[in-house]
Design a protein around this motif. Structure first.
Motif, PDB file in Angstrom:
ATOM      1  N   SER A  68       0.847  -1.193   0.000  1.00 41.05           N
ATOM      2  CA  SER A  68       0.000   0.000   0.000  1.00 41.05           C
ATOM      3  C   SER A  68       0.883   1.243   0.000  1.00 41.05           C
ATOM      4  CB  SER A  68      -0.915   0.016   1.227  1.00 41.05           C
ATOM      5  OG  SER A  68      -0.150   0.134   2.416  1.00 41.05           O
ATOM      6  N   LEU A  69       0.286   2.368  -0.348  1.00 37.97           N
ATOM      7  CA  LEU A  69       1.026   3.622  -0.325  1.00 37.97           C
ATOM      8  C   LEU A  69       1.428   3.981   1.101  1.00 37.97           C
ATOM      9  CD1 LEU A  69      -1.063   5.714  -2.898  1.00 37.97           C
ATOM     10  CD2 LEU A  69       1.004   4.366  -3.295  1.00 37.97           C
ATOM     11  N   GLU A  70       0.574   3.633   2.063  1.00 31.93           N
ATOM     12  CA  GLU A  70       0.892   3.902   3.464  1.00 31.93           C
ATOM     13  C   GLU A  70       2.094   3.070   3.915  1.00 31.93           C
ATOM     14  OE1 GLU A  70      -2.948   5.307   2.456  1.00 31.93           O
ATOM     15  OE2 GLU A  70      -2.128   3.270   2.272  1.00 31.93           O
ATOM     16  N   ARG A  71       2.178   1.848   3.404  1.00 35.82           N
ATOM     17  CA  ARG A  71       3.320   0.982   3.741  1.00 35.82           C
ATOM     18  C   ARG A  71       4.622   1.590   3.216  1.00 35.82           C
ATOM     19  NH1 ARG A  71       3.327  -5.428   2.074  1.00 35.82           N
ATOM     20  NH2 ARG A  71       5.532  -5.924   2.478  1.00 35.82           N
ATOM     21  N   GLU A  73       5.134   4.820   2.686  1.00 36.85           N
ATOM     22  CA  GLU A  73       5.414   6.008   3.494  1.00 36.85           C
ATOM     23  C   GLU A  73       6.086   5.629   4.806  1.00 36.85           C
ATOM     24  OE1 GLU A  73       1.671   7.917   3.927  1.00 36.85           O
ATOM     25  OE2 GLU A  73       1.571   8.594   1.836  1.00 36.85           O
ATOM     26  N   ASN A  74       5.664   4.530   5.428  1.00 39.37           N
ATOM     27  CA  ASN A  74       6.278   4.078   6.670  1.00 39.37           C
ATOM     28  C   ASN A  74       7.731   3.664   6.456  1.00 39.37           C
ATOM     29  OD1 ASN A  74       3.912   4.502   8.137  1.00 39.37           O
ATOM     30  ND2 ASN A  74       3.170   2.400   7.794  1.00 39.37           N
ATOM     31  N   ILE A  75       7.992   2.999   5.323  1.00 42.65           N
ATOM     32  CA  ILE A  75       9.369   2.586   5.018  1.00 42.65           C
ATOM     33  C   ILE A  75      10.247   3.809   4.799  1.00 42.65           C
ATOM     34  CG2 ILE A  75      10.834   1.419   3.336  1.00 42.65           C
ATOM     35  CD1 ILE A  75       8.571  -0.573   2.872  1.00 42.65           C
ATOM     36  N   ILE A  76       9.740   4.770   4.026  1.00 43.91           N
ATOM     37  CA  ILE A  76      10.512   5.993   3.765  1.00 43.91           C
ATOM     38  C   ILE A  76      10.812   6.707   5.072  1.00 43.91           C
ATOM     39  CG2 ILE A  76      10.455   8.268   2.668  1.00 43.91           C
ATOM     40  CD1 ILE A  76       8.754   7.077   0.444  1.00 43.91           C
ATOM     41  N   ARG A  77       9.804   6.816   5.929  1.00 40.95           N
ATOM     42  CA  ARG A  77       9.991   7.513   7.200  1.00 40.95           C
ATOM     43  C   ARG A  77      11.026   6.806   8.068  1.00 40.95           C
ATOM     44  NH1 ARG A  77       5.197   7.086   8.825  1.00 40.95           N
ATOM     45  NH2 ARG A  77       4.435   8.857   7.597  1.00 40.95           N
ATOM     46  N   ALA A  78      10.965   5.479   8.110  1.00 38.89           N
ATOM     47  CA  ALA A  78      11.932   4.721   8.922  1.00 38.89           C
ATOM     48  C   ALA A  78      13.351   4.902   8.394  1.00 38.89           C
ATOM     49  CB  ALA A  78      11.548   3.247   8.939  1.00 38.89           C
ATOM     50  N   ILE A  79      13.516   4.922   7.076  1.00 42.68           N
ATOM     51  CA  ILE A  79      14.843   5.117   6.481  1.00 42.68           C
ATOM     52  C   ILE A  79      15.366   6.509   6.793  1.00 42.68           C
ATOM     53  CG2 ILE A  79      16.087   5.337   4.293  1.00 42.68           C
ATOM     54  CD1 ILE A  79      14.397   3.062   3.198  1.00 42.68           C
ATOM     55  N   LYS A  80      14.527   7.516   6.615  1.00 42.77           N
ATOM     56  CA  LYS A  80      14.964   8.898   6.839  1.00 42.77           C
ATOM     57  C   LYS A  80      15.322   9.139   8.297  1.00 42.77           C
ATOM     58  CE  LYS A  80      14.947  11.449   3.890  1.00 42.77           C
ATOM     59  NZ  LYS A  80      15.963  11.686   2.827  1.00 42.77           N
ATOM     60  N   LYS A 558      -4.066   5.190  -5.769  1.00 35.93           N
ATOM     61  CA  LYS A 558      -4.282   6.619  -5.540  1.00 35.93           C
ATOM     62  C   LYS A 558      -5.762   6.990  -5.631  1.00 35.93           C
ATOM     63  CE  LYS A 558       0.266   8.162  -7.122  1.00 35.93           C
ATOM     64  NZ  LYS A 558       1.018   8.935  -8.143  1.00 35.93           N
ATOM     65  N   ALA A 559      -6.522   6.239  -6.428  1.00 39.69           N
ATOM     66  CA  ALA A 559      -7.954   6.519  -6.555  1.00 39.69           C
ATOM     67  C   ALA A 559      -8.702   6.203  -5.262  1.00 39.69           C
ATOM     68  CB  ALA A 559      -8.546   5.714  -7.713  1.00 39.69           C
ATOM     69  N   VAL A 570     -10.743   5.387   0.921  1.00 44.97           N
ATOM     70  CA  VAL A 570     -10.235   4.492   1.963  1.00 44.97           C
ATOM     71  C   VAL A 570      -8.830   4.031   1.576  1.00 44.97           C
ATOM     72  CG1 VAL A 570     -12.496   3.674   2.710  1.00 44.97           C
ATOM     73  CG2 VAL A 570     -11.330   2.516   0.829  1.00 44.97           C
ATOM     74  N   PRO A 571      -7.972   3.778   2.553  1.00 46.36           N
ATOM     75  CA  PRO A 571      -6.646   3.230   2.232  1.00 46.36           C
ATOM     76  C   PRO A 571      -6.788   1.852   1.592  1.00 46.36           C
ATOM     77  CG  PRO A 571      -6.762   3.989   4.507  1.00 46.36           C
ATOM     78  CD  PRO A 571      -8.161   3.985   3.997  1.00 46.36           C
ATOM     79  N   LEU A 572      -5.961   1.590   0.568  1.00 44.43           N
ATOM     80  CA  LEU A 572      -6.047   0.324  -0.162  1.00 44.43           C
ATOM     81  C   LEU A 572      -4.763  -0.484  -0.002  1.00 44.43           C
ATOM     82  CD1 LEU A 572      -7.671   1.520  -3.514  1.00 44.43           C
ATOM     83  CD2 LEU A 572      -8.818   0.651  -1.478  1.00 44.43           C
ATOM     84  N   GLU A 573      -4.918  -1.799  -0.100  1.00 42.93           N
ATOM     85  CA  GLU A 573      -3.792  -2.716  -0.114  1.00 42.93           C
ATOM     86  C   GLU A 573      -3.872  -3.557  -1.372  1.00 42.93           C
ATOM     87  OE1 GLU A 573      -4.277  -5.009   3.404  1.00 42.93           O
ATOM     88  OE2 GLU A 573      -3.579  -3.415   4.744  1.00 42.93           O
ATOM     89  N   VAL A 574      -2.731  -3.979  -1.880  1.00 38.30           N
ATOM     90  CA  VAL A 574      -2.709  -4.808  -3.089  1.00 38.30           C
ATOM     91  C   VAL A 574      -2.754  -6.270  -2.687  1.00 38.30           C
ATOM     92  CG1 VAL A 574      -1.446  -5.454  -5.167  1.00 38.30           C
ATOM     93  CG2 VAL A 574      -1.417  -3.088  -4.375  1.00 38.30           C
TER      94      VAL A 574
END
Length: 620
Positions: A68-71, A73-80, A558-559, A570-574
């Motif tokens: 998911s896009l939220e997943r 974002e969490n990875i990016i935040r943890a790396i930064k 994104k839709a 709503v947040p989506l997961e693949v």
């Protein structure tokens, strides 16, 4: 402390500028900050999502299912924030054709995603400067481009040096690799991320083992890191070639020069006689013409150049991953010196060892095996006569020391054995009883896929149809025996049922939905010869550009609209569909069937969990 996030437009411009800066020899900085860009991670996801191992867990149950896009974002935040930790790779052992096993390291899905993002940035830095003689795991390059390069450029080779590196991926030195990376990358945080990736460790049989060297085979970034490591070898070989190559052309042999001189003088005499009005039917003219005919025949059979001219030397080089060969036009002593220098370079500069057992110097006429092909030179001088309309016949002779690619007999024997079609050495085909539970369509399709895939790989070889003809013979008989076994009838009757008036073997069937289908048993003549591989776009360094490519799955995420329940915003997961039957009987099927990425479906969390409950209840 987290730095200020870069704007998407700034990231895109920076990504697009990296290849040009790399070509100019500048050290690249700011790569760590480029990890802010969502587009980079979306492209990284597309790079790995369709791989067969997308749903294979590493040392944790974490897979790409539920992306998911939220997943991201969490990875990016943890790396930064410096909180991201790579999990140990799960080590398994897969069988090799020689009966041994190869260790394979499987990272977790999040680690695969991070590695894919790192790989994309590394490619932007290194692809513009990688050697034309490096072919392994690069875009627009393959085993066939490596072999085709040898076929085009290695004519005249006298010696072929085969070099095998001992356990290359396991023996990559972390300190050497990081030092090499720092030569082109001026970003400590980005290099630290790669170092943490390399030192994540290994989990084997639930036992943790630290990794002091090597990069795991199976890691997304491992092939690119391996190419960066051996780029030093590519540069060393380029320098060696520049020092070794000598002379523009080989010197003429004394016999050839003598015959050319005699022919020239006799032609001058003939021209003088004709100018003085001599009759073309006279004895003197006829004698001269007969002598010239004989001299020209002798000239065509006489080597024009000295193949061992000490003033003419050439060095050729081709690498696919850690497999590489060196071609030498020169003496054996010179070939031995080259091999010793390469061995010393690998040991002193890259901490790698050469296998004495698997490496060696081969006479080019005897050849060696490279990427599954037999590579050797062929000598069979012949004279051919060409005539165009009413013009004077022209005689030409075939070249010497021409590179040939052939399918090795031992590879054909092992392939037939793996496919369980029979025994090639005894020319005996056998049925495959384990396939008889399937339909005729499934059996023929399975056989065709194996034969076509094998032929497609070897169709770059000279006379590949001749080499593969015995294999196809066993393929055909094994298929017919399997079908006869299934229907408890004779091969003769199966052949009579499939054979058409034009000599093809075709099965006509009606599938479940009433659709009529037909499948033809593949023949070697159905497979076209390999077209020339190298064109203007591949023959030079690739022009790397960064584009904001669109993805159907990313657009759907994104839709924020669930394809199953229709919920919006709503947040989506693949959901990664293991097989299409997972959703075949649901209302979602009608919407998914026409989707371009129909095996990846964006769902809201509740619907995603419902799908997994259904799969668990069905025992899948």
């Amino acid at each position: 402390m987290v730095g200020v996030l870069m704007l998407p437009e700034t990231i895109h411009r920076r990504l697009a500028s990296v290849p040009n800066l790399s070509r100019q020899g500048k050290r690249i900085n700011g790569l760590f900050r480029l990890l802010d860009g969502p587009e980079l991670w979306q492209r990284a996801y597309e790079e790995i999502a369709q791989n067969q191992g997308a749903l294979t867990p590493g040392s944790t149950p974490n897979t790409l299912d539920g992306f998911s896009l939220e997943r991201v974002e969490n990875i990016i935040r943890a790396i930064k924030e410096g909180r991201y930790r790579f999990a140990p790779v799960r080590r398994i052992h897969i069988p090799k054709p020689n009966g041994k096993t190869r260790p394979l390291g499987i990272p977790t899905a999040d680690d695969k995603l991070v590695q894919a993002a790192v790989k994309l940035l590394l490619e932007l830095v290194y692809e513009p400067v990688f050697s034309d003689h490096s072919h392994g795991f690069r875009r627009q390059r393959s085993c066939h481009t490596a072999l085709d390069q040898i076929r085009r450029l290695w004519n005249g080779t006298k010696w072929i040096i085969e070099v095998d590196v001992v356990s290359f991926f396991d023996n990559i030195s972390h300190s050497v690799l990081l030092r090499l990376l720092s030569k082109r990358i001026d970003d400590k945080r980005f290099l630290n991320l790669i170092e943490n990736m390399l030192k994540a460790g290994v989990m084997e049989d639930w036992e943790f083992k630290p990794s002091y060297s090597g990069t795991p085979q199976g890691g997304v970034a491992s092939p690119t890191l391996a190419n960066i490591y051996l780029h030093e070898l590519d540069q060393f070989m380029a320098e060696m070639k520049a020092d070794f190559d000598q002379g523009k052309e080989r010197r003429r042999t004394p016999e050839y020069r003598h015959l050319k001189g005699v022919i020239g003088r006799k032609r001058a005499v003939l021209a003088t006689l004709k100018a003085e009005g001599a009759d073309v039917t006279s004895t003197e003219v006829a004698t001269l013409l007969a002598e010239l005919e004989d001299l020209e025949k002798r000239l065509l059979l006489t080597p024009s150049a000295d193949p061992m001219d000490p003033g003419y030397r050439r060095l050729s080089y081709c690498r696919y991953d850690d497999d590489f060969v060196i071609g030498v036009i020169g003496s054996r002593d010179e070939a031995r010196k080259i091999m010793d220098e390469v061995s010393s370079f690998l040991q002193d500069r890259l901490d790698l060892q050469i296998s004495e057992k698997k490496s060696g110097i081969h006479k080019a006429t005897e050849g060696t095996t490279f990427l599954g092909y037999r590579v050797y030179t062929f000598n069979n001088p012949k004279v051919h006569t060409y005539r165009r309309a009413e013009e004077r016949p022209v005689r030409r002779r075939t070249a010497r020391d021409v590179i040939q690619l052939r399918a090795p007999r031992e590879k054909l024997v092992k392939f037939v054995e793996r496919c369980r079609w029979g025994n090639l050495n005894s020319d005996w085909a056998e049925a495959r009883p384990e396939l008889t539970h399937g339909s005729d369509l499934a059996i023929i399709t399975a056989y065709n896929a194996q034969m076509r895939g094998f032929a497609n790989y070897y169709r770059l070889a000279n006379q590949w149809r001749t080499d593969l003809s015995p294999v196809h013979r066993l393929f055909w008989f094994s298929l017919m025996k399997t079908l006869a076994n299934k229907h408890r009838t004779s091969v003769h009757k199966v052949v009579g049922h499939l054979k058409t008036p034009d000599g093809e073997y075709v099965l006509h069937v009606t599938v479940d939905d009433g659709e009529k289908r037909s499948v033809t048993v593949v023949k070697l003549k159905h497979i076209p010869d390999r077209k020339p591989i190298w064109d203007a776009d591949i023959d030079r360094q690739p022009n790397i550009t960064w584009t904001m490519g669109r993805s159907d799955i990313i657009d759907r995420l994104k839709a924020r609209e669930c394809l199953w329940c229709g919920a919006t915003d709503v947040p989506l997961e693949v959901h990664h569909v293991r097989k299409l039957a997972d959703v075949k009987n649901s209302p979602l099927w009608k919407q998914v069937k026409a989707a371009r990425t129909r095996k990846r479906i964006p769902l809201c969390r509740s619907c995603h969990q419902a799908v997994h409950r259904k799969m668990k209840a069905q025992g899948e």
